[in-house]
Design an enzyme around this catalytic site. Structure first.
Site, mmCIF file in Angstrom:
data_model
loop_
_atom_site.group_PDB
_atom_site.id
_atom_site.type_symbol
_atom_site.label_atom_id
_atom_site.label_comp_id
_atom_site.label_asym_id
_atom_site.label_seq_id
_atom_site.Cartn_x
_atom_site.Cartn_y
_atom_site.Cartn_z
ATOM 1 N N CYS A 175 0.863 -1.173 0.000
ATOM 2 C CA CYS A 175 0.000 0.000 0.000
ATOM 3 C C CYS A 175 0.902 1.226 0.000
ATOM 4 O O CYS A 175 1.741 1.380 0.895
ATOM 5 C CB CYS A 175 -0.876 -0.015 1.257
ATOM 6 S SG CYS A 175 -1.907 1.450 1.445
ATOM 7 N N CYS A 178 -0.498 3.540 -6.633
ATOM 8 C CA CYS A 178 -1.492 3.000 -5.701
ATOM 9 C C CYS A 178 -1.725 1.566 -6.149
ATOM 10 O O CYS A 178 -1.986 1.315 -7.327
ATOM 11 C CB CYS A 178 -2.794 3.794 -5.765
ATOM 12 S SG CYS A 178 -4.146 3.025 -4.845
HETATM 13 N N1 DGL Z 1 -3.745 0.499 -2.227
HETATM 14 C C1 DGL Z 1 -3.549 1.699 -1.447
HETATM 15 C C2 DGL Z 1 -2.327 2.442 -1.986
HETATM 16 O O1 DGL Z 1 -1.484 1.823 -2.639
HETATM 17 C C3 DGL Z 1 -4.832 2.468 -1.417
HETATM 18 C C4 DGL Z 1 -4.895 3.395 -0.279
HETATM 19 C C5 DGL Z 1 -6.282 3.804 0.130
HETATM 20 O O2 DGL Z 1 -6.895 3.033 0.853
HETATM 21 O O3 DGL Z 1 -6.716 4.893 -0.239
HETATM 22 O O4 DGL Z 1 -2.149 3.616 -1.744
#
Ligand code: DGL
Length: 287
Positions: A82, A202
């Site tokens: 993440c 992301c």
């Molecule tokens: N998959 C997360 C990232 O890489 C998403 C973060 C979120 O929950 O907004 O930033």
């Protein structure tokens, strides 16, 4: 939250993979292709996702809870799959929490550094775009890391506040979603028309890569993190035999994955199965 003291460091453990929700599945898929013989625990904090617009302190607290949960389940190594958690919590966990925990030899790794390392030689114009959550963009983690490693690159970040919501709610395939995906891409490219390389900063975004490609001009190269993180983890394990020795490894070549979510498991399973391409049976936990 289970305490760190439940950990038994003499037992082999799985690799923990954490994301606020479904995004880390895109990374886990690639890690398992590259390193299929290890066991994994995936933890998605779906009930509290998205993290992207939450405060620094809240993302840090949520991420720390998740890391402790994975440690308590025997993971000697946790990947923060993440970007938002990597941007807002990784450093504090590595520098403050891990050294004072009851087993400071466990490790937590993030996704931003390996992504930035991998972009050397990618851009012809030296103009790099970053699409990410508001939290990651506001942290300027990519700009800072890129300016250290590749000072000749010019960076432009653009926050996509709705994309994670659309994916978490299973509506990324609707005309309404298409409007936001198209608009965010257009806004990034309008801010710097010389961009020829775009980092999907992301881990949720690879789950909608076909939609993103539909609106991204064909001459623009997309950097997606799954295989980068998988390769970087393989390299890390090669350089750290003391960690590799602590991981549960299946000589037959086929490790197990346990899926945990803070959401209702049925809700997680139906979308996660779509994203990973096979049936997923998760367990619901609270952090
Ligand atoms: N998959 C997360 C990232 O890489 C998403 C973060 C979120 O929950 O907004 O930033």
């Amino acid at each position: 939250m289970p305490s760190d003291s439940t950990v038994n460091p003499t037992v082999f453990g799985p690799i923990g993979v954490f994301d606020s929700g479904f995004g880390g599945l895109s990374v886990l898929n690639d890690i398992r292709k590259r390193l299929p013989a290890y066991d994994y625990i995936y933890l998605g904090d779906n009930a509290r996702a998205p993290y992207g617009s939450r405060s620094f302190e809240m993302v840090y607290q949520f991420t720390l809870q998740a890391v402790r949960e994975l440690f308590s389940r025997g993971c000697p190594l946790v990947i923060l799959a993440c970007n938002t958690a990597s941007a807002k919590a990784l450093r504090s966990i590595q520098q403050r929490d891990l050294p004072t925990s009851d087993d400071p030899t466990r490790r937590v790794l993030g996704v931003i550094r390996p992504t930035v390392e991998s972009i050397a030689g990618t851009s012809k114009t030296n103009h790099i775009g970053i699409l990410a959550t508001p939290g990651t963009i506001a942290s300027r983690s990519y700009d800072i890391e890129i300016s250290h490693l590749h000072p000749h690159f010019v960076t432009t970040g653009h926050a996509c506040p709705l994309w994670v919501h659309l994916i978490e709610n299973g509506v990324a395939d609707t005309p309404g979603a298409a409007y936001f995906i198209k608009t965010d891409i257009e806004q990034l490219l309008a801010a710097d028309p010389d961009i020829d390389t775009v980092i999907l900063g992301c881990t949720h975004y690879p789950l909608i890569i076909d939609k993103i490609r539909q609106y991204m001009p064909a001459n623009i190269q997309l950097i997606s993190q799954g295989d980068i993180v998988a390769e970087s983890l393989a390299d890390y394990l090669q350089r750290h035999p003391e960690m590799t020795r602590r991981l549960s490894y299946n000589p037959s070549g086929s490790g197990q994955v346990e899926y945990l979510t803070t959401e209702k498991s049925e809700k997680f399973d139906s979308l996660a199965s779509l994203f990973v391409g096979h049936d997923v049976k998760s367990r619901s936990i609270s952090l």
